[in-house]
Design an enzyme around this catalytic site. Sequence first.
Site, PDB file in Angstrom:
ATOM      1  N   PRO A   1      60.435  34.728  58.647  1.00 57.83           N
ATOM      2  CA  PRO A   1      60.078  34.622  57.235  1.00 57.83           C
ATOM      3  C   PRO A   1      58.598  34.930  57.021  1.00 57.83           C
ATOM      4  O   PRO A   1      57.859  35.173  57.976  1.00 57.83           O
ATOM      5  CB  PRO A   1      60.397  33.163  56.900  1.00 57.83           C
ATOM      6  CG  PRO A   1      60.204  32.440  58.197  1.00 57.83           C
ATOM      7  CD  PRO A   1      60.626  33.410  59.271  1.00 57.83           C
TER       8      PRO A   1
ATOM      9  N   LYS B   1      53.929  37.566  61.659  1.00 52.46           N
ATOM     10  CA  LYS B   1      54.404  38.895  62.062  1.00 52.46           C
ATOM     11  C   LYS B   1      53.271  39.906  62.116  1.00 52.46           C
ATOM     12  O   LYS B   1      53.124  40.635  63.095  1.00 52.46           O
ATOM     13  CB  LYS B   1      55.483  39.408  61.094  1.00 52.46           C
ATOM     14  CG  LYS B   1      56.786  38.640  61.153  1.00 52.46           C
ATOM     15  CD  LYS B   1      57.859  39.292  60.284  1.00 52.46           C
ATOM     16  CE  LYS B   1      57.519  39.342  58.813  1.00 52.46           C
ATOM     17  NZ  LYS B   1      57.378  38.011  58.191  1.00 52.46           N
TER      18      LYS B   1
ATOM     19  N   ASP C   1      54.878  47.711  60.909  1.00 47.11           N
ATOM     20  CA  ASP C   1      54.855  46.448  60.176  1.00 47.11           C
ATOM     21  C   ASP C   1      55.669  46.610  58.893  1.00 47.11           C
ATOM     22  O   ASP C   1      55.807  47.724  58.386  1.00 47.11           O
ATOM     23  CB  ASP C   1      53.404  46.043  59.861  1.00 47.11           C
ATOM     24  CG  ASP C   1      53.289  44.542  59.574  1.00 47.11           C
ATOM     25  OD1 ASP C   1      54.157  43.778  60.048  1.00 47.11           O
ATOM     26  OD2 ASP C   1      52.351  44.133  58.870  1.00 47.11           O
ATOM     27  N   GLU C   2      56.197  45.530  58.393  1.00 45.85           N
ATOM     28  CA  GLU C   2      57.004  45.523  57.165  1.00 45.85           C
ATOM     29  C   GLU C   2      58.166  46.504  57.265  1.00 45.85           C
ATOM     30  O   GLU C   2      58.533  47.176  56.297  1.00 45.85           O
ATOM     31  CB  GLU C   2      56.130  45.860  55.934  1.00 45.85           C
ATOM     32  CG  GLU C   2      54.851  45.040  55.805  1.00 45.85           C
ATOM     33  CD  GLU C   2      55.090  43.589  55.393  1.00 45.85           C
ATOM     34  OE1 GLU C   2      56.262  43.157  55.337  1.00 45.85           O
ATOM     35  OE2 GLU C   2      54.094  42.891  55.155  1.00 45.85           O
TER      36      GLU C   2
ATOM     37  N   ASP D   1      54.734  34.424  56.507  1.00 46.62           N
ATOM     38  CA  ASP D   1      53.769  33.480  57.081  1.00 46.62           C
ATOM     39  C   ASP D   1      54.071  33.076  58.517  1.00 46.62           C
ATOM     40  O   ASP D   1      53.482  32.127  59.024  1.00 46.62           O
ATOM     41  CB  ASP D   1      53.688  32.176  56.252  1.00 46.62           C
ATOM     42  CG  ASP D   1      53.021  32.411  54.925  1.00 46.62           C
ATOM     43  OD1 ASP D   1      52.287  33.404  54.813  1.00 46.62           O
ATOM     44  OD2 ASP D   1      53.244  31.617  54.005  1.00 46.62           O
TER      45      ASP D   1
END
Length: 212
Positions: free
Chosen positions: A25, A30, A97-98, A27
């Site tokens: 999730p 990651k 990332d993302e 925070d």
Amino acid sequence: MTDLSALSPVPSGSRAAVLKFYFGPMDCGKSTLALQMNYNHSRQGRRGLVLTKHDRSGGPRVTSRIGLGLEAVEVVDGLDLAELVRGHDRIDYVICDEACFYTVEQIEQLADLVDEHGVDVYAFGLASDFRSVMFPAAQRLFELADEVCRLQVEVLCWCGRPGLLNGRIVGGALVRTGEQVVIGDTDASPVRYQVLCRRHHRAGLLGEGMPV
Ligand SMILES: [Zn+2]
């Protein structure tokens, strides 16, 4: 050496490159781990590329909530990630990332990079959206990755249980319908996100006295 014999059945170019997916999730660290991973690989002389999409900074950067940051390539929908990497001189690894916001086709391109070009791919992202439904790109990563890792850096629900799911909050209430991707937690947006345990995500309970 590219000399092949009966004792070296693995053709060159297909060394054990890996596709890894780290999920958790908001925070849970990651982006921090993505940056640390990039640092560890680059200091060993490996050459990498860092990609992101919809970073919290609003720009082509990977930024972490604890204050680290790095320039990155912004992934837009039509971008061919295999072509992008092939356009560089020599790339040993790619940090994504993302990755939950990439297209499914882009996840396929990442798998091609691993299998056809021996590039290691480390993808980071959310697994599920605000409804607790999997993002298509995350689902494809679950299906294709060599290794899938749940990150749990003790991000807690208000009740103290492990935070597993992201709630989307509009006007102080948890919502369960709407576009899959809506950028929130900015001054301009009426949308914010809150990490909740499964129980409180399903019940829609945001906790007493929580800031809205
Ligand atoms: Zn809870």
